[in-house]
Write an enzyme that holds these catalytic residues in place. Structure first.
Site, PDB file in Angstrom:
ATOM      1  N   CYS A   2       0.825  -1.194   0.000  1.00  0.00           N
ATOM      2  CA  CYS A   2       0.000   0.000   0.000  1.00  0.00           C
ATOM      3  C   CYS A   2       0.864   1.250   0.000  1.00  0.00           C
ATOM      4  CB  CYS A   2      -0.878   0.032   1.237  1.00  0.00           C
ATOM      5  SG  CYS A   2      -1.765  -1.480   1.528  1.00  0.00           S
ATOM      6  N   ARG A  27       4.220   0.717  -6.746  1.00  0.00           N
ATOM      7  CA  ARG A  27       4.352  -0.187  -5.613  1.00  0.00           C
ATOM      8  C   ARG A  27       3.274  -1.280  -5.621  1.00  0.00           C
ATOM      9  NH1 ARG A  27       7.028   2.547  -0.965  1.00  0.00           N
ATOM     10  NH2 ARG A  27       5.741   1.219   0.306  1.00  0.00           N
ATOM     11  N   TRP A  72      -3.227  -2.450  -1.281  1.00  0.00           N
ATOM     12  CA  TRP A  72      -2.916  -3.795  -1.761  1.00  0.00           C
ATOM     13  C   TRP A  72      -3.552  -4.718  -0.736  1.00  0.00           C
ATOM     14  CZ3 TRP A  72      -0.160  -8.169  -0.166  1.00  0.00           C
ATOM     15  CH2 TRP A  72       0.271  -9.046  -1.175  1.00  0.00           C
ATOM     16  N   ASN A  98      -0.865   1.549   6.271  1.00  0.00           N
ATOM     17  CA  ASN A  98      -0.105   0.483   5.600  1.00  0.00           C
ATOM     18  C   ASN A  98       0.348  -0.484   6.665  1.00  0.00           C
ATOM     19  OD1 ASN A  98      -0.246   1.938   3.299  1.00  0.00           O
ATOM     20  ND2 ASN A  98       1.932   2.394   3.158  1.00  0.00           N
ATOM     21  N   GLY A  99       0.191  -1.762   6.408  1.00  0.00           N
ATOM     22  CA  GLY A  99       0.679  -2.731   7.388  1.00  0.00           C
ATOM     23  C   GLY A  99      -0.431  -3.669   7.793  1.00  0.00           C
ATOM     24  N   GLU A 482      16.775 -16.392 -11.940  1.00  0.00           N
ATOM     25  CA  GLU A 482      16.340 -15.013 -12.150  1.00  0.00           C
ATOM     26  C   GLU A 482      15.593 -14.865 -13.486  1.00  0.00           C
ATOM     27  OE1 GLU A 482      15.862 -12.565 -10.440  1.00  0.00           O
ATOM     28  OE2 GLU A 482      15.898 -10.808 -11.713  1.00  0.00           O
ATOM     29  N   LYS A 486      11.788 -13.581 -13.753  1.00  0.00           N
ATOM     30  CA  LYS A 486      11.389 -12.425 -14.567  1.00  0.00           C
ATOM     31  C   LYS A 486      10.232 -12.823 -15.473  1.00  0.00           C
ATOM     32  CE  LYS A 486      12.696  -9.729 -12.910  1.00  0.00           C
ATOM     33  NZ  LYS A 486      13.549  -9.797 -11.766  1.00  0.00           N
ATOM     34  N   GLU A 489       6.838 -13.531 -13.418  1.00  0.00           N
ATOM     35  CA  GLU A 489       6.168 -12.420 -12.735  1.00  0.00           C
ATOM     36  C   GLU A 489       5.536 -11.410 -13.684  1.00  0.00           C
ATOM     37  OE1 GLU A 489       8.723 -10.110 -10.169  1.00  0.00           O
ATOM     38  OE2 GLU A 489      10.364 -10.210 -11.577  1.00  0.00           O
ATOM     39  N   HIS A 505      17.328 -35.639 -12.604  1.00  0.00           N
ATOM     40  CA  HIS A 505      16.838 -36.206 -11.343  1.00  0.00           C
ATOM     41  C   HIS A 505      15.350 -35.934 -11.144  1.00  0.00           C
ATOM     42  CE1 HIS A 505      20.871 -37.324 -10.286  1.00  0.00           C
ATOM     43  NE2 HIS A 505      21.283 -36.102 -10.609  1.00  0.00           N
ATOM     44  N   LYS A 604       6.035  -3.526  -5.389  1.00  0.00           N
ATOM     45  CA  LYS A 604       7.458  -3.201  -5.487  1.00  0.00           C
ATOM     46  C   LYS A 604       8.143  -3.251  -4.143  1.00  0.00           C
ATOM     47  CE  LYS A 604      11.003  -1.788  -7.830  1.00  0.00           C
ATOM     48  NZ  LYS A 604      11.691  -2.863  -8.582  1.00  0.00           N
TER      49      LYS A 604
HETATM   50  C1  F6R Z   1      11.320  -9.546  -8.611  1.00  0.00           C
HETATM   51  C2  F6R Z   1      11.290  -8.666  -7.475  1.00  0.00           C
HETATM   52  C3  F6R Z   1      11.038  -9.249  -6.134  1.00  0.00           C
HETATM   53  C4  F6R Z   1      11.956  -8.581  -5.114  1.00  0.00           C
HETATM   54  C5  F6R Z   1      11.627  -9.073  -3.705  1.00  0.00           C
HETATM   55  C6  F6R Z   1      12.561  -8.471  -2.681  1.00  0.00           C
HETATM   56  O1  F6R Z   1      11.540  -8.849  -9.792  1.00  0.00           O
HETATM   57  O2  F6R Z   1      11.458  -7.487  -7.602  1.00  0.00           O
HETATM   58  O3  F6R Z   1      11.238 -10.622  -6.131  1.00  0.00           O
HETATM   59  O4  F6R Z   1      13.268  -8.882  -5.444  1.00  0.00           O
HETATM   60  O5  F6R Z   1      10.315  -8.721  -3.383  1.00  0.00           O
HETATM   61  O6  F6R Z   1      12.477  -7.093  -2.697  1.00  0.00           O
HETATM   62  P1  F6R Z   1      13.611  -6.192  -2.134  1.00  0.00           P
HETATM   63  O7  F6R Z   1      14.805  -6.339  -3.005  1.00  0.00           O
HETATM   64  O8  F6R Z   1      13.049  -4.808  -2.159  1.00  0.00           O
HETATM   65  O9  F6R Z   1      13.896  -6.651  -0.736  1.00  0.00           O
END
Ligand code: F6R
Length: 609
Positions: A2, A27, A72, A98-99, A482, A486, A489, A505, A604
């Site tokens: 949020c 976010r 959110w 938020n929280g 990774e 990518k 997501e 395996h 985010k």
């Molecule tokens: C993927 C992504 C998330 C963050 C994860 C940790 O593209 O952005 O997997 O890497 O939520 O976030 P941070 O780095 O802000 O702790």
């Protein structure tokens, strides 16, 4: 998660609130709302879905005080009635939060018994009712908020306005980010500085257990115990342009393209006269016997690359933990352990909690906590005594790209510096590593310029694909993870990363002609082994997409497509292998017409557990 924004001053609040909410869109959210004061009355407007739903209903009014929120969903569906702000039954108090308020059920029962009527399913709604009861008992607004927050358990950031205090916003923070922006005769608040950067670069971050009172005359800080706090503001160094798209269709594409510049900037700021300069953490090098890395998601992948480097170059035993697992099952205490928290937002609740747990186990002296982040202005920046600012600046696209490569640079510098200062590599070897590292930005530019059309073209072939397997070995195993993350997501295609040697395996059973395999095969210690593993996948009729040098194309009948990258020393290869995978995920999602910068269900900054 949020987002919170608030304004008190001489300008019209609504436009500022809406702009702030737009800046917080990255976010992640599912509904939004604002509340403002006009002629001693509280007005509230809320809408489910995107911000334009809210914008469409915005009245023409010149209120000078207001709060806004992007939600959110945690408690209650993303419907208008659950959107913030929430108000009490007399509509004398409006609150955004938020929280998570963990004891909200008990509070709700107690307040219901006292006659309060709840209109949402949220945990937040207990707050305006509580504040309102304290106001009715005759307490001033700030004191009513102080009494209310002392009843709350959990992690929260709150902004509130009250009809009886027409020039005030009161804030409270406990384990969730909240900053005050300082203007002239006007004050702002937000859960992220990005919301306010076009108005001010002077910020005051609230600490846990603090309240703030904002009026056009100034800011007052207090502890939850009611003691006044004095603190100087900080100045942000990044420019408002960082939060613009700069001509790119999406922030993610812009941030992918920023990587050469980000890497140059990271290297320039941490190399002084040819020497690695990482600040005070260098004083620990001689004593460190173990390293623990805690992180989530993409930052966890950067941690895996870091582990490889710290073990292979500096010879220091290193463990990488998911922060969410570490916090409830930490390894036994090991003396002389440096714990590194990696996070692009600097606000990830699990990572901060894991680091706090380590700090609480430190019996004497400064805890050995090192943060790696692009947001030194974040909670992480204030929590850890040692910090490496990756200099990647703010990242807006939800999928982390430039912040990942910048974190990896930080790990290279740390591993090389530790190795050099502990006598594992000599000056000549160090200089060779650094010279090769400094060539990486040019290699990335070459990939962006020459490979983008082929990647865009390849992305078309993924229109009907449902599953993709990513393979890598050694230092490129985290890059396989990774690449898969990518893709899933932002394109919502199921993807898995595996160590190439692990395929046989179990996961090999998944392969057939409909499951493409993306195989990272770079020259180095595991090249031949990887090629053999890829042959096994090919034998199951999987379509194989290589990521590697042009040499891959010389292998008969193996790679249908090769995303060609320059030859670099094996330890540096993650930089050149991750870039085509970021681009591939981007173009697949963009061609599917998806919301690349704000993929569904994601945020985010993950400020709740
Ligand atoms: C993927 C992504 C998330 C963050 C994860 C940790 O593209 O952005 O997997 O890497 O939520 O976030 P941070 O780095 O802000 O702790």
């Amino acid at each position: 998660m949020c987002g919170i924004v608030g304004y008190v001053g001489l300008q019209s609040a609504l436009g500022i609130l809406m702009e702030g909410l737009r800046r917080l869109e990255y976010r992640g959210y599912d509904s939004a709302g604002i509340a403002w004061l006009d002629n001693g009355e509280i007005h509230v407007l809320r809408a489910a879905g995107k911000l334009h739903n809210l914008q469409a209903q915005l009245p023409a009014t010149h209120s000078h005080v207001g709060i806004g929120h992007t939600r959110w969903a945690t408690h209650g569906k993303p419907e208008e009635r659950n959107a913030h702000p929430h108000v009490d039954n007399q509509r004398r108090v409006a609150v955004v939060q938020n929280g998570i308020i963990e004891n909200y059920r008990a509070l709700r029962d107690e307040l219901t018994a006292q006659g309060c009527v709840f209109t949402s399913d949220t945990d937040t709604e207990v707050i305006p009712h509580l504040v309102s009861l304290y106001l009715q008992q005759g307490h001033p607004f700030l004191e009513a908020m102080r009494l209310a927050v002392s009843r709350l358990e959990g992690a929260f950031a709150i902004a509130a306005i009250a009809a009886d205090a027409p020039d005030e916003i009161v804030l409270a923070r406990q384990q969730a980010p909240l900053v005050v922006g300082l203007g002239q005769g006007e004050f702002f608040c937000a859960s992220d500085t990005a919301a306010l950067i076009s108005h001010t670069q002077a910020f005051l971050a609230l600490e846990n257990g603090e309240l703030a009172r904002l009026t056009p005359l100034g800011v007052e800080l207090y502890t939850f115990a009611g003691q006044r706090v004095q603190r100087y503001p900080q100045r942000l160094t990044w420019s408002p342009l960082a939060v613009e798209k700069g001509g790119f269709k999406h922030y993610m594409l812009k941030e992918i393209h920023e990587q050469p510049a980000v890497l140059r900037q990271g290297l320039e700021s941490h190399l002084i006269e040819g020497q690695i300069a990482l600040g005070p953490v260098q004083e620990l090098y001689a004593q460190v016997e173990h390293i623990h890395i805690v992180a989530c998601g993409t930052s966890w992948h950067a941690g895996l690359v870091g582990k490889y480097l710290l073990e292979q170059i500096a010879q220091i035993p290193t463990h990488v933990y998911y922060a969410s697992e570490f916090r409830y099952a930490p390894p036994p205490y090991l003396p002389r352990t440096l714990t590194i928290g990696v996070t692009q937002s600097g606000e990830t609740a699990d990572t901060l909690a894991a680091l706090s747990l380590v700090a609480s186990r430190t019996l004497t002296g400064t805890p050995w906590l090192l943060g790696i982040t692009n947001r030194p202005d974040s909670t992480l920046g204030r929590l850890v005594p040692y910090l490496i600012d990756t200099r990647a600046g703010i990242e807006i696209g939800v999928a982390a790209t430039k912040t990942f490569t910048a974190q990896v640079v930080a790990f290279y510098l740390l591993a090389l510096d530790m190795a050099h200062q502990r006598g594992m590599i000599d000056q000549e070897k160090l200089e060779l590593y650094l010279a090769n590292l400094q060539k990486i930005p040019n290699h990335l530019e070459w990939i962006l310029e020459t490979q983008t059309p082929a990647i865009e073209q390849l992305a078309h072939q993924f229109q009907d694909v449902h599953h993709v397997i990513y393979l890598g070995r050694g230092i490129n195993f985290p890059i396989a993870l990774e690449g898969a993350l990518k893709l899933k997501e932002i394109s919502y295609i199921h993807a898995e990363g595996y160590p190439a040697g692990e395929m046989k395996h179990g996961p090999i059973a998944l392969l057939d002609k409909n499951v493409p395999v993306v195989a990272i095969a770079m020259p180095g210690t595991v090249y031949e082994k990887t090629i053999s593993n890829v042959q096994e996948a090919r034998a199951r009729e999987a379509q194989i997409i290589g990521v590697g040098t042009a040499a891959n194309l010389e292998i008969p009948d193996l790679f249908q497509v090769n995303l060609t990258v320059p030859e670099v020393p094996e330890l540096l290869s993650p930089f050149v292998t991750v870039l085509p995978l970021q681009l591939l995920a981007y173009y697949i999602a963009a061609q599917r017409g998806l919301d690349v910068d704000q993929p569904r269900n994601l945020a985010k900054s993950v400020t709740v557990e």
